[in-house]
Write a protein that holds these residues in place. Sequence first.
Motif, PDB file in Angstrom:
ATOM      1  N   PRO A 206      57.115  60.770  58.433  1.00 17.90           N
ATOM      2  CA  PRO A 206      56.557  61.553  57.333  1.00 17.90           C
ATOM      3  C   PRO A 206      57.302  61.326  56.020  1.00 17.90           C
ATOM      4  O   PRO A 206      58.524  61.219  55.996  1.00 17.90           O
ATOM      5  N   ALA A 207      56.538  61.225  54.950  1.00 20.24           N
ATOM      6  CA  ALA A 207      57.029  61.218  53.561  1.00 20.24           C
ATOM      7  C   ALA A 207      57.729  59.923  53.156  1.00 20.24           C
ATOM      8  O   ALA A 207      57.535  59.440  52.042  1.00 20.24           O
ATOM      9  N   ALA A 233      51.131  52.739  57.871  1.00 15.77           N
ATOM     10  CA  ALA A 233      52.092  53.700  58.412  1.00 15.77           C
ATOM     11  C   ALA A 233      51.506  54.609  59.489  1.00 15.77           C
ATOM     12  O   ALA A 233      52.245  55.239  60.237  1.00 15.77           O
ATOM     13  N   HIS A 234      50.178  54.696  59.576  1.00 14.94           N
ATOM     14  CA  HIS A 234      49.499  55.581  60.531  1.00 14.94           C
ATOM     15  C   HIS A 234      49.870  57.052  60.317  1.00 14.94           C
ATOM     16  O   HIS A 234      49.811  57.859  61.244  1.00 14.94           O
ATOM     17  N   ILE A 235      50.254  57.374  59.103  1.00 12.27           N
ATOM     18  CA  ILE A 235      50.497  58.749  58.684  1.00 12.27           C
ATOM     19  C   ILE A 235      50.390  58.735  57.164  1.00 12.27           C
ATOM     20  O   ILE A 235      50.753  57.751  56.517  1.00 12.27           O
ATOM     21  N   PRO A 296      52.666  64.039  65.217  1.00  9.37           N
ATOM     22  CA  PRO A 296      51.812  65.235  65.122  1.00  9.37           C
ATOM     23  C   PRO A 296      51.308  65.547  63.719  1.00  9.37           C
ATOM     24  O   PRO A 296      50.220  66.102  63.556  1.00  9.37           O
ATOM     25  N   GLU A 297      52.070  65.167  62.680  1.00 10.93           N
ATOM     26  CA  GLU A 297      51.629  65.445  61.317  1.00 10.93           C
ATOM     27  C   GLU A 297      50.544  64.479  60.839  1.00 10.93           C
ATOM     28  O   GLU A 297      49.944  64.691  59.775  1.00 10.93           O
ATOM     29  N   ALA A 298      50.267  63.438  61.635  1.00  9.23           N
ATOM     30  CA  ALA A 298      49.240  62.468  61.256  1.00  9.23           C
ATOM     31  C   ALA A 298      47.831  63.039  61.341  1.00  9.23           C
ATOM     32  O   ALA A 298      46.869  62.371  60.946  1.00  9.23           O
TER      33      ALA A 298
END
Length: 368
Positions: A206-207, A233-235, A296-298
């Motif tokens: 993330p980020a 990045a898949h996110i 999970p954030e994806a």
Amino acid sequence: MTATQILLLGDLILDVPDADHWLSGLAPTLRAADLVIGHLEVPHTTSTEEVPGDVPAPGADPAHLDALARAGVSAVSMAGNHMMDCGDQGLADTMAGLDRNHIAHAGAGPDLATARAPRLIPGGERTIALLSYNCVGPELSWAGEDKPGCAYVRILPEDGGPSRPQANLVTIDPASQALMEADIAAAKGKADLVVVALHKGITHRPAALAPYERPLSAAAIAAGADVVVGHHAHIARGIEIIDGRPVFHGLGNGCVVTHALSPAQDHPARAEWVERRKRMFGFEPDPAYPLSPFHPEAVNGMIGQILWHEDGRIETGLLPIWFEPPGRPVMAGEKAGDVVAYIRRIGEAAGLPPLQWHSKDGVSFSLG
């Protein structure tokens, strides 16, 4: 004349049956746009060849390209780390399938000159140019003078080794950047709007932005790009506006449904990668997402939105999307505010300049 609506999708991997179903949550929105550009992550081929150099992705069913067309996808970038996983035949089959469906494509071809060439796409009385570059390797996927493959920008790893997806990529090779800049400048002479797709960044985290991402994006804008779009990045990543031009540092997944990342499989390299990436990036996938087992954030995703006005002005926005179990993307609906808050938060965490966010209708958001 009303503004031309261009929608930008992240990675597309459709290697499970019933592609129309997996795309159905986005299709009505995509079909309403004037142009939809996604990133085709894997070859669509019946070839079973596996090329070493990265954890190989299986080829997707060529018929799934027909589903992309039916869903409203009108163009794709192709330069990425998996496009050559099924060899030269896999690439040739993919390009033939895209051509059969009248889906424009850029970033890969039978030689480097073709891979670097802009794809010119009619936009009413105006023309849009699409360029696509792989920034993460592996070098075996890169096109050569007489070698099929992808266009690329060479990013040098911290360890001095070859460019490869899981290396700590930090420094842009100046000669390679100069070639990209020359391509963009040439495309600007042929088109009214230039879109540059960069397969870049750090997967699953993330980020975080790698050290080269903002400088390379800024160089593309300075060379004449009107829109820069990132994927790999898949996110999702943050969004930056440079001289009035948008940089989507990472759109996350557009529609990714695959068995290739499942721990329950008999392919040793893929099974090993499933476990290794969890250790490398410090996450455990939600078991409710067996076809999209990412961070999970994806589940917080977006479709980039460009409103290209008659006077050349670009209005930047996004359409929030959400991934429902086991991995199907849908328009975010009542979750839209939460998704936008997440994207805003990760942009700030990455040190990007703050943006003003405006909700137009609770569904789409403009920024500047």
